[in-house]
Design a protein around this motif. Structure first.
Motif, PDB file in Angstrom:
ATOM      1  N   ARG A 166       0.820  -1.211   0.000  1.00 52.75           N
ATOM      2  CA  ARG A 166       0.000   0.000   0.000  1.00 52.75           C
ATOM      3  C   ARG A 166       0.858   1.268   0.000  1.00 52.75           C
ATOM      4  N   SER A 167       2.071   1.149   0.553  1.00 51.68           N
ATOM      5  CA  SER A 167       2.956   2.310   0.583  1.00 51.68           C
ATOM      6  C   SER A 167       3.883   2.361  -0.644  1.00 51.68           C
ATOM      7  N   GLY A 168       3.692   1.386  -1.555  1.00 49.88           N
ATOM      8  CA  GLY A 168       4.491   1.386  -2.778  1.00 49.88           C
ATOM      9  C   GLY A 168       5.806   0.640  -2.670  1.00 49.88           C
ATOM     10  N   ASN A 169       6.022  -0.049  -1.553  1.00 54.29           N
ATOM     11  CA  ASN A 169       7.264  -0.798  -1.367  1.00 54.29           C
ATOM     12  C   ASN A 169       7.111  -2.209  -1.933  1.00 54.29           C
ATOM     13  N   TRP A 170       7.327  -2.344  -3.231  1.00 56.18           N
ATOM     14  CA  TRP A 170       7.191  -3.642  -3.872  1.00 56.18           C
ATOM     15  C   TRP A 170       8.439  -4.505  -3.670  1.00 56.18           C
ATOM     16  N   GLN A 171       9.496  -3.911  -3.139  1.00 60.55           N
ATOM     17  CA  GLN A 171      10.728  -4.675  -2.918  1.00 60.55           C
ATOM     18  C   GLN A 171      10.602  -5.642  -1.740  1.00 60.55           C
ATOM     19  N   VAL A 172       9.540  -5.502  -0.975  1.00 57.15           N
ATOM     20  CA  VAL A 172       9.353  -6.384   0.172  1.00 57.15           C
ATOM     21  C   VAL A 172       9.316  -7.850  -0.266  1.00 57.15           C
ATOM     22  N   ARG A 173       8.882  -8.079  -1.502  1.00 59.47           N
ATOM     23  CA  ARG A 173       8.808  -9.460  -1.991  1.00 59.47           C
ATOM     24  C   ARG A 173      10.190 -10.092  -2.125  1.00 59.47           C
ATOM     25  N   ASN A 174      11.215  -9.262  -2.219  1.00 59.91           N
ATOM     26  CA  ASN A 174      12.577  -9.779  -2.382  1.00 59.91           C
ATOM     27  C   ASN A 174      13.196 -10.258  -1.076  1.00 59.91           C
ATOM     28  N   ARG A 175      12.446 -10.110   0.017  1.00 57.10           N
ATOM     29  CA  ARG A 175      12.947 -10.648   1.293  1.00 57.10           C
ATOM     30  C   ARG A 175      12.823 -12.175   1.336  1.00 57.10           C
ATOM     31  N   PHE A 176      11.967 -12.725   0.493  1.00 56.29           N
ATOM     32  CA  PHE A 176      11.743 -14.173   0.446  1.00 56.29           C
ATOM     33  C   PHE A 176      11.455 -14.752   1.831  1.00 56.29           C
ATOM     34  N   GLU A 177      10.616 -14.041   2.586  1.00 55.95           N
ATOM     35  CA  GLU A 177      10.349 -14.470   3.953  1.00 55.95           C
ATOM     36  C   GLU A 177       9.078 -15.301   4.095  1.00 55.95           C
ATOM     37  N   SER A 178       8.238 -15.310   3.068  1.00 58.46           N
ATOM     38  CA  SER A 178       7.010 -16.096   3.139  1.00 58.46           C
ATOM     39  C   SER A 178       7.311 -17.577   2.996  1.00 58.46           C
ATOM     40  N   VAL A 179       6.548 -18.385   3.687  1.00 51.49           N
ATOM     41  CA  VAL A 179       6.715 -19.835   3.610  1.00 51.49           C
ATOM     42  C   VAL A 179       5.360 -20.471   3.313  1.00 51.49           C
TER      43      VAL A 179
END
Length: 203
Positions: free
Chosen positions: A124-137
């Motif tokens: 929502r804040s425009g931070n699409w780089q969060v997906r690059n953390r690869f933290e979801s399992v």
């Protein structure tokens, strides 16, 4: 004519049934608190109560009381001993919420696995780089330990198995055979099983 006190707002369908029935009167107190319904118990032959406490001193103020019905399953907030001393039965609503609670449990597990809240805020804040953390399992392949294998625990096990999880369970009141029949691994010692679990759910 018997008088029913509805202590706390209930679903419109329930209210409609009361309105359509005959042979009694009723009063609805919308607010869910002991203070809000207490002044009305003296006239009640029956009380339908939500989650607010019903202590002995409130029961003592209801000389005509013949039954108390809990709008739910738990009854720890009702003084059962005080009711029993006067021969007043307490009714509960058996299996009313087990599926909803089980689904909510899976929702929370999925949210934790996918970091839903943090990722939603980031996108929502425009931070699409969060997906690059690869933290979801994924839940698939993970191990869930259930402490409690009643109605809710059994349903959580079914849902977790549908997601490909291995399910362990501990419950002193449920046999190992019953757990095996549900496709769940019986755990005699919950403390020993904790290191095996990726997720722990208490029911």
């Amino acid at each position: 004519m018997p008088h029913i006190l509805v202590a706390g707002r209930i679903h419109d369908a329930g209210l409609e049934r009361l309105k359509q029935a005959s042979g009694f009167t009723f009063r609805i107190v919308d607010e869910i608190s002991t203070e809000s319904y207490a002044p009305h118990v003296e006239a009640a032959d029956a009380v339908l109560i939500r989650t607010q406490p019903m202590p002995a001193e409130i029961i003592a103020r209801a000389p005509h009381l013949k039954i108390v019905a809990r709008h739910g399953v738990g009854y720890d907030a009702v003084d059962v001993a005080a009711l029993t001393a006067r021969g007043i039965p307490l009714a509960i609503v058996g299996d009313v919420n087990s599926r909803a609670v089980a689904e909510h449990t899976l929702m929370l597990m999925l949210s934790a696995a996918r970091h839903t809240v943090a990722h939603d805020a980031a996108s929502r804040s425009g931070n699409w780089q969060v997906r690059n953390r690869f933290e979801s399992v994924e839940l698939d392949g993970k191990t869930l330990l259930l402490l409690g294998f009643g109605r809710i625990g059994r349903r959580v096990a079914q849902l977790a198995q549908a997601f490909g999880m291995t399910v362990l369970a501990h419950d002193p009141f449920v046999s190992a055979a019953a757990m095996r029949q549900a496709g769940v691994q019986y755990v005699p010692d919950s403390n020993a099983a904790l290191p095996l679990a990726d997720y722990l759910s208490l029911h």
